[in-house]
Design a protein around this motif. Structure first.
Motif, PDB file in Angstrom:
ATOM      1  N   THR A 104       0.859  -1.184   0.000  1.00  0.00           N
ATOM      2  CA  THR A 104       0.000   0.000   0.000  1.00  0.00           C
ATOM      3  C   THR A 104       0.893   1.231   0.000  1.00  0.00           C
ATOM      4  O   THR A 104       1.631   1.476   0.962  1.00  0.00           O
ATOM      5  N   MET A 107       1.597   5.038   0.368  1.00  0.00           N
ATOM      6  CA  MET A 107       0.956   5.989   1.263  1.00  0.00           C
ATOM      7  C   MET A 107       1.314   7.425   0.911  1.00  0.00           C
ATOM      8  O   MET A 107       2.368   7.698   0.320  1.00  0.00           O
ATOM      9  N   TYR A 164      -3.930   6.820   1.855  1.00  0.00           N
ATOM     10  CA  TYR A 164      -3.468   5.812   0.904  1.00  0.00           C
ATOM     11  C   TYR A 164      -3.572   6.316  -0.532  1.00  0.00           C
ATOM     12  O   TYR A 164      -4.597   6.894  -0.924  1.00  0.00           O
TER      13      TYR A 164
END
Length: 631
Positions: A137, A139, A164
């Motif tokens: 993920t 960020m 995100y």
């Protein structure tokens, strides 16, 4: 390492394209940095470190509170393969330790292997491909430095895109988790009435807010752990200049003095960099002496036998006398622990006790019972000593205290190992579910779980100590990881997985040993929860070092490649041949009976005749064929 086993993009033009990594490392703290450096030393450079935070260093990146420093002698808080000869003091501040870790990434040239602002949120084992699939993920820069609670709050207020950016799926042959233990700060109790009504700033020491103005402010500090002992004495002094500091303590810690460096503080800081840099072996000797002193503490404080009980009592009396000589008399009772020294993590400090003489600093064990917009109420009652103890003189009355700032120094969620990383192994089973079924977080030697092949942990469950350096423990686990990784990357083994019976047996030993240890001796600590100790290693670091130096391979399932299997059989055959040669030679020596010298000559003749000229050459031919085989 196989020439084809490199970082690459697979199916580049397809919608199911992904990046492949031979080694994927979760985190970029001191354990991950040690692993990266050692991989480079071994000639492996096809790896990538993914770090949620905005910088490297782990705890030394995120902890920036006033006075943050190492409480272990710095010579011992450095890696054996890359000693720092120029520490400015025996206990350097956090910024200097961060620079040391940063220097290692530059020295071993893997800065380009580190990707920050990237959270490894899930791992899934692909049985058919025998690879790990990782969900990354990406960020918003800097949001990885927030606690999970702060992230969720930001998402609730501003949407998911405020934290995100996007997700990516990659694959890896080997995953090493170096996520660390002191990551997620504890929240303050949600049961306190009026908590949400407070109008001033509230933050954890591990997420220090530099924008807060402490000047002439009334500050409340919750907690008396190692961090609080470092920052509380500084809050009433320049540049903070707080008007008052009220420190709320649940129960007293054992506070022991920091070691005095050889020659005294001033001479040590002046001469040690020159001596360590120019006298061969001196830095290593000093590091060993620091290690030996820590191990002495294990055998005198932490081990469980009658002698330990006596030595602990003696030390406890000394520390209570020291405390009484340093703090006002009104604190003597509430600062006298009622549990064994070592049960909680000791505080190595020379300043906190003295700071309690400052009239601006007040220590209390009365609990916070109410929070108002500009104040807190403490009492009635107390958390220590026992409120039912009629002989105690510790106050229990209700009191309202003005408050402009609240700082949480109440520790971390240490018992939630690897959280919030989701790891799904063989059969789709999550590691957390396996732990729940077996009683709690656990791992074989803190570094592997059955059902999760090619997944290795650095500083996992039951690897923390109360007497030694985390750097040493991490380095031991890194060396074990290297031994495992090399077998896979050399093409000898496809997968390595600890056996279930080995993991279960090890965990049983650890839990039983911890139940009788000092960690279970009358205190509430962060080592355990609900009777399950998932944190402490119940033996000395000497013991752990030897376990990591000499792996017990019978505890592991190794799935060999064809080449690896042939090499294994060739090694076994050479061992048998050597043994037979020794037996035959010994027999010949005995038969000829012409003295030791002639017997040795006879043995040498047989070895040369039957081994060197024939069998070893045959094994060499086999090995040559093996090296040409595909994996």
């Amino acid at each position: 390492m196989s020439p084809s086993d490199t970082i690459r993009v697979v199916n580049g033009l397809s919608k199911d394209a992904y990046t492949y990594y031979p080694i994927l490392i979760v985190g970029a703290g001191e354990s991950a940095i040690a692993l990266g450096a050692r991989l480079k030393e071994e000639g492996f450079d096809q790896f990538r470190l993914f770090e949620r935070q905005a910088g490297i260093g782990g705890t030394w990146w995120i902890n920036r509170y006033p006075g943050v420093a190492c409480d272990v002698p710095a010579a011992f808080y450095s890696f054996s393969f890359s000693l720092n000869y120029k520490w400015t003091s025996l206990y350097p501040e956090g910024a200097e330790i961060y620079r040391y870790l940063e220097d290692i990434t530059e020295k071993y040239q893997f800065v380009d292997k580190i990707q920050v602002n990237t959270d490894v949120s899930e791992l899934r084992w692909l049985e058919d491909e025998q690879l790990w699939e990782a969900t990354l993920t990406h960020m918003v820069p800097g949001t990885g430095d927030l606690s999970r609670k702060a992230m969720n709050q930001r998402i609730a207020e501003n949407g998911r895109e405020s934290v995100y950016l996007r997700q990516e799926t990659v694959r890896a042959r080997i995953v090493c988790s170096c996520a660390g233990g002191l990551v997620e700060p504890n929240a303050w109790p949600s049961t306190i009435p009026g908590r949400d009504s407070f109008e001033g700033p509230v933050f954890h020491s591990a997420r220090w807010d530099d924008t807060v103005d402490f000047n002439d402010k009334n500050v409340v500090v919750i907690g008396t752990g190692c961090s609080a002992a470092q920052f509380v004495p500084r809050l009433t002094k320049e540049p903070y200049s707080a008007k008052s500091v009220t420190q709320v303590m649940r129960s007293p810690p054992w506070v022991v003095p920091k070691a005095v460096p050889p020659g005294g503080k001033e001479k040590y800081e002046k001469f040690s960099p020159t001596l360590f840099s120019n006298v061969p072996g001196m830095a290593k000797l000093f590091r060993f002496l620091c290690f030996a002193n820590g191990e002495k503490d294990w055998f005198t404080i932490f081990d469980d036998n009658s002698w330990n009980h006596k030595t602990r009592k003696t030390l406890e009396l000394q520390m209570v006398d020291r405390m009484k000589s340093m703090v006002p008399e009104k604190y003597h009772e509430i600062l006298t622990p009622d549990y064994a020294i070592g049960c909680k993590r000791r505080i190595f400090d020379n300043d906190w006790f003295l700071s309690l003489n400052d009239p601006k600093i007040e220590l209390t064990t009365k609990p916070i019972t109410k929070v108002s917009p500009k104040s807190i109420t403490i009492g009635p009652g107390r958390t220590y000593p026992d409120p039912d103890d009629s002989n105690s003189k510790a106050p229990t009355d209700e009191e309202t205290i003005p408050a402009d700032v609240i700082v949480l120094g109440n520790g971390f969620e240490v018992t939630t190992w690897l959280h919030p990383l989701k790891i799904r192994g063989k059969g789709g089973k999550y590691m957390q579910d396996v732990w729940d079924e077996r009683g709690g977080p656990q791992a074989y030697l803190g570094l592997a779980m059955d059902g999760f092949p090619n997944l290795f942990i650095v500083f996992g469950p039951n690897t923390a100590t109360g007497h030694s350096s985390v750097i040493l423990a991490s380095e031991n686990m890194v060396e074990y990881n290297i031994k495992l990784i090399k077998k896979i990357l050399h093409g000898d083994v496809k997968t390595i997985e600890v056996k279930k019976e080995s993991e279960v047996a090890w965990t049983k030993i650890v839990q039983e040993k911890n139940k009788g240890s000092v960690f279970n001796n009358g205190c509430q600590n962060w080592y355990q929860r609900d009777g399950w100790n998932a944190t402490a290693y119940p033996y000395s670091q000497i013991d752990f070092t030897f376990r990591c130096m000499f792996p017990k391979w019978s505890d592991w399932d190794l799935q060999y490649t064809r080449r690896g299997l042939l090499k294994k059989r060739a090694r076994q055959a050479s061992g048998v041949i050597l043994l037979l040669a020794i037996i035959v030679g010994s027999y010949a020596l005995r038969r000829r009976g012409s003295g030791v010298f002639s017997g040795l000559q006879s043995l040498n003749h047989l070895l040369r005749k039957y081994v060197k000229q024939g069998l070893f050459s045959a094994l060499g031919l086999v090995n040559g064929v093996i090296t040409r085989l595909p994996d």
